[in-house]
Design a protein around this motif. Structure first.
Motif, PDB file in Angstrom:
ATOM      1  N   VAL A  55      -7.714   3.267 -13.315  1.00  0.00           N
ATOM      2  CA  VAL A  55      -7.571   2.928 -11.905  1.00  0.00           C
ATOM      3  C   VAL A  55      -6.530   3.864 -11.295  1.00  0.00           C
ATOM      4  CG1 VAL A  55      -6.902   1.181 -10.221  1.00  0.00           C
ATOM      5  CG2 VAL A  55      -8.181   0.513 -12.276  1.00  0.00           C
ATOM      6  N   VAL A  56      -6.934   4.574 -10.260  1.00  0.00           N
ATOM      7  CA  VAL A  56      -6.029   5.456  -9.529  1.00  0.00           C
ATOM      8  C   VAL A  56      -5.698   4.778  -8.208  1.00  0.00           C
ATOM      9  CG1 VAL A  56      -5.713   7.732  -8.494  1.00  0.00           C
ATOM     10  CG2 VAL A  56      -7.084   7.490 -10.583  1.00  0.00           C
ATOM     11  N   ASN A  57      -4.424   4.543  -7.962  1.00  0.00           N
ATOM     12  CA  ASN A  57      -3.993   3.865  -6.736  1.00  0.00           C
ATOM     13  C   ASN A  57      -3.363   4.879  -5.790  1.00  0.00           C
ATOM     14  OD1 ASN A  57      -3.055   2.169  -4.750  1.00  0.00           O
ATOM     15  ND2 ASN A  57      -1.354   1.363  -5.961  1.00  0.00           N
ATOM     16  N   LEU A  58      -4.093   5.211  -4.714  1.00  0.00           N
ATOM     17  CA  LEU A  58      -3.615   6.178  -3.731  1.00  0.00           C
ATOM     18  C   LEU A  58      -3.408   5.540  -2.362  1.00  0.00           C
ATOM     19  CD1 LEU A  58      -5.948   9.144  -4.748  1.00  0.00           C
ATOM     20  CD2 LEU A  58      -3.531   8.843  -5.316  1.00  0.00           C
ATOM     21  N   THR A  59      -3.336   4.211  -2.323  1.00  0.00           N
ATOM     22  CA  THR A  59      -3.086   3.545  -1.050  1.00  0.00           C
ATOM     23  C   THR A  59      -1.687   3.894  -0.549  1.00  0.00           C
ATOM     24  OG1 THR A  59      -2.321   1.575  -2.233  1.00  0.00           O
ATOM     25  CG2 THR A  59      -4.629   1.623  -1.525  1.00  0.00           C
ATOM     26  N   ASN A  60      -1.542   3.931   0.760  1.00  0.00           N
ATOM     27  CA  ASN A  60      -0.248   4.313   1.335  1.00  0.00           C
ATOM     28  C   ASN A  60       0.129   3.376   2.464  1.00  0.00           C
ATOM     29  OD1 ASN A  60       2.074   5.838   1.595  1.00  0.00           O
ATOM     30  ND2 ASN A  60       1.120   7.421   2.835  1.00  0.00           N
ATOM     31  N   SER A  61       1.410   3.170   2.604  1.00  0.00           N
ATOM     32  CA  SER A  61       1.926   2.315   3.670  1.00  0.00           C
ATOM     33  C   SER A  61       1.577   2.892   5.042  1.00  0.00           C
ATOM     34  CB  SER A  61       3.447   2.188   3.538  1.00  0.00           C
ATOM     35  OG  SER A  61       3.999   1.568   4.679  1.00  0.00           O
TER      36      SER A  61
END
Length: 247
Positions: A55-61
């Motif tokens: 799982v690659v997490n590239l979410t950003n605020s």
């Protein structure tokens, strides 16, 4: 071939990561709010990562202020909970070179929190990719502190890199063995931010002057060489002016 879930997979970096992994023959699927996956509200996450080895997490605020800490805490905790249940074998996140050296910048401290939450997870192997600022970010940084007469920038030292090379770094780490730590990536050139602004304006044919203002913008909180790569960093090859010419 690996099955890889890329959360935040439709953004600048995520879309390139998915494209690169898919071209290599991996089963890489992008997830975001647009297809019903919301890490903040923990909606659709379990379904998205089910069966994925990586799982690659590239979410950003969406903000750079104090609210970013809430975002990264909630999204990281939700992902770790679901990943543990799913038996995920490797989690990868993208962070920032020198992020732990800028205590006065709320967004950077929020990224440190995200890293810490991942590092403290004892059951899931992980990797943290730290990259320097993206070339694509330069114009946005300039716009924050500019008007029709001038662009004001601090003399902060930066070592930017192409987003394509950030995506390559993330993709390479995602298909490798978990780092159980951090790997740093940086561009081949160091600039002061005001110098980078002058190069950009000259290329664009913009005759506005760049005024050095050490209090201007987000990077005013960065001192010395805090966000410059150290000796252990992987140095990429694309130079800023070459990237400008290729646009």
């Amino acid at each position: 071939m690996k099955k890889i879930a890329v959360i935040g997979g439709t953004g600048l970096i995520g879309s390139q990561v998915v494209k690169r992994l898919s071209a290599q023959g991996h089963d890489a699927t992008p997830y975001s709010l647009s297809n019903g996956v919301d890490l903040v509200g923990n909606k659709g996450v379990a379904e998205a990562i089910k069966g994925a080895e990586v799982v690659v997490n590239l979410t950003n605020s969406p903000t750079f202020d104090e609210a970013s800490a809430v975002f990264f805490r909630e999204t990281m905790e939700n992902l770790l909970d679901e990943a543990e249940d799913a038996g995920t074998e490797h989690i990868v996140i993208l962070s920032i070179v020198g992020v732990d050296q800028v205590p006065d910048l709320a967004y950077y401290q929020a990224k440190v929190l995200q890293e810490s939450l991942l590092e403290q997870e004892e059951k899931i192997p992980y990797s943290i990719v730290r990259a320097t600022q993206f070339f694509e970010f330069v114009s946005a940084a300039m716009s924050w502190t500019s008007d029709e007469t001038a662009v004001r920038l601090p003399s902060t030292l930066v070592q930017p890199m192409a987003s394509a090379e950030v995506a390559k770094a993330v993709a390479d780490v995602a298909v490798g063995e978990p780092l159980m730590g951090v790997r740093n990536y940086a561009g081949p050139e160091v600039f002061s931010l005001d110098e980078l602004g002058r190069v950009t304006l000259a290329f664009q044919g913009d005759r506005r002057p760049v005024v050095v203002d050490e209090s201007a913008g987000l990077f005013a909180a960065v001192t010395g060489d805090a966000i410059i790569a150290r000796d252990d960093a992987v140095i990429t090859t694309t130079r800023y002016q070459d990237w400008l010419l290729s646009r």
